[in-house]
Write an enzyme that holds these catalytic residues in place. Structure first.
Site, PDB file in Angstrom:
ATOM      1  CE1 TYR A  60      23.795 -83.395   4.455  1.00  0.00           C
ATOM      2  CE2 TYR A  60      25.960 -83.794   3.895  1.00  0.00           C
ATOM      3  CZ  TYR A  60      24.837 -84.337   4.296  1.00  0.00           C
ATOM      4  OH  TYR A  60      24.769 -85.500   4.355  1.00  0.00           O
ATOM      5  CE  LYS A  71       8.124 -84.772   8.307  1.00  0.00           C
ATOM      6  NZ  LYS A  71       7.398 -86.013   8.294  1.00  0.00           N
ATOM      7  CG  ASP A  93       7.452 -89.470   7.065  1.00  0.00           C
ATOM      8  OD1 ASP A  93       7.187 -88.858   5.761  1.00  0.00           O
ATOM      9  OD2 ASP A  93       6.932 -89.116   7.923  1.00  0.00           O
ATOM     10  CG  ASP A 138      23.685 -88.525   3.406  1.00  0.00           C
ATOM     11  OD1 ASP A 138      24.372 -89.138   2.542  1.00  0.00           O
ATOM     12  OD2 ASP A 138      23.736 -88.137   4.638  1.00  0.00           O
ATOM     13  CG  ASP A 189      23.713 -94.668   2.836  1.00  0.00           C
ATOM     14  OD1 ASP A 189      24.303 -94.284   1.762  1.00  0.00           O
ATOM     15  OD2 ASP A 189      24.590 -94.624   3.930  1.00  0.00           O
TER      16      ASP A 189
END
Ligand code: IPM
Ligand code: MG
Length: 373
Positions: free
Chosen positions: A142, A189, A221, A245, A249
């Site tokens: 970000y 990851k 993942d 983030d 969701d």
């Protein structure tokens, strides 16, 4: 006690849901004899329209001086549909997080018994889910260097993390895990990214100070899949900015509606509280948006100020509204009566002031809707 609360209504449904959260806080002030001084500030598309800047300096000053910040939502379709615009509403929120160094974002995800039926996931899978997602908020991709090439044919965003940035949020996540089910899952990851390997190394080192907490690791993942397949396996999830983030969701599928999930963003000196949902421009001004996430953000704000009973009464009021079905359309079936945004806010404030009333009284007097439901 007297507290100053900066209020940033923001864009879309932000103003109307924040108004309901303020109603809840005003009711709390009345019952518990506090004074909340609300200082309104601008941020987002509305701030660009009025001042040309998504985060006017005045907003930063108001926030820095406040005991806590209540934020609504940010974003407007006119910016989403034009990626060439250089000034964007979201820059305001990102800059504010950075200016106030709000490095730790906490997003609790709970399956409310009354909302089990609202989730597209099977009841038996989500029942009892209670996860705290800790998202690092001021680093990573970000905020790393980013660029679009002069010919417009290539672009890059870089992700950088320092051990210090990883450590401070990690300590807070471990401390929370100690007071919960004592399990922390680091999501990364690490099979691909160097930053993820630094996260793992740092977190493993810090774990030695929290021997009562079980630490495990999961690749992003797989984690995105596990959250919907078997969410009960998680207690505290810790992750970097971008993965946090996305995961928060995904986790909204468990709550039954993104309209009930609140969050806190904590720094050394300041703290901001906001719903996870966005500005939902299609619903703006229609009095239909779910205000519960904003109201629950106000409860998190009170908790942060150490006002635990006060936070608790807001949470109970929210549960009561869910129990009685006094909720907005996102939590209702097609032909069911849905309450308006402001009606839900009135009910919550009413419950806070009249806590001792029976459910029956609420149904008949406070809801004033018993014949319709
Ligand atoms: C969030 C939002 C923001 C983010 C946007 C609005 C910049 O999606 O708070 O999750 O990506 O952090
Ligand atoms: Mg998001």
């Amino acid at each position: 006690m007297k507290y100053t609360i900066a209020v940033i209504p923001g864009d879309g449904i932000g103003p109307e849901v924040t108004t309901q959260a303020k109603k809840a806080l005003e009711a709390v002030a009345e019952v518990y004899d506090h004074i909340f001084l609300f200082k309104e500030a601008k941020m987002g598309a509305c701030a660009i329209d009025q001042t040309g800047d998504p985060l006017p300096q005045e907003t930063i000053e108001i926030c820095k001086k406040a005991d806590a910040i209540l934020f609504g939502a940010i974003g407007d379709v006119k910016y989403d549909n034009d990626p060439s615009l250089r000034i964007r509403p979201e820059q305001g929120l990102l800059r504010l997080r950075k200016e106030l160094d709000l490095f730790c974002n906490v997003r609790p995800v709970k399956a409310y018994p009354k909302l089990l039926k609202n989730s597209p996931l099977k009841k038996e899978i989500i029942k009892g889910t209670d996860i705290a997602i800790f998202r690092e908020l001021t680093g990573g991709i970000y905020f790393g260097k980013k660029e679009l090439s002069k010919d417009g044919k290539s672009a890059y965003d870089s992700s950088i993390y320092t051990i210090d940035e990883i450590s401070r949020v990690t300590h807070l996540a471990f401390q929370t895990a100690q007071n919960r089910k004592k399990k922390l899952t680091l999501v990364d990851k690490a099979n691909v990214l160097e930053t993820s390997r630094l996260w793992r190394k740092t977190v493993i080192e810090i774990a030695k100070q929290y021997k009562d907490v079980t630490l495990d690791f999961m690749l992003i993942d797989n984690a995105a899949m596990q959250i919907v397949l078997d969410p009960k396996q998680f207690d505290v999830i810790l992750s970097e900015n971008l993965f946090g983030d996305v995961m928060s969701d995904v986790a909204c599928a468990i709550g039954g509606s993104i309209g009930v999930l609140a969050s806190s963003s904590i720094g050394e000196k300041n703290a901001m509280f906001e719903p996870i949902h966005g500005s939902y421009p299609q619903a703006a001004g229609k009095d239909i948006a779910n205000p519960l996430a904003s109201i629950l953000s106000a409860a998190m704000l009170l908790e942060h100020l150490g006002l635990l009973d006060e936070a608790d009464v807001i949470q109970r009021a929210v549960e009561k509204s869910l129990d009685l079905g006094l909720t907005t359309q996102d939590l209702k079936g097609k032909n069911q009566y849905a309450a308006s945004t402001s009606k839900v806010g009135d009910f919550i404030a009413d419950y806070i002031v009249n806590q001792d009333d029976s459910s029956m009284n609420f149904k008949n007097i406070h809801m004033g809707q018993s014949t319709i439901i």
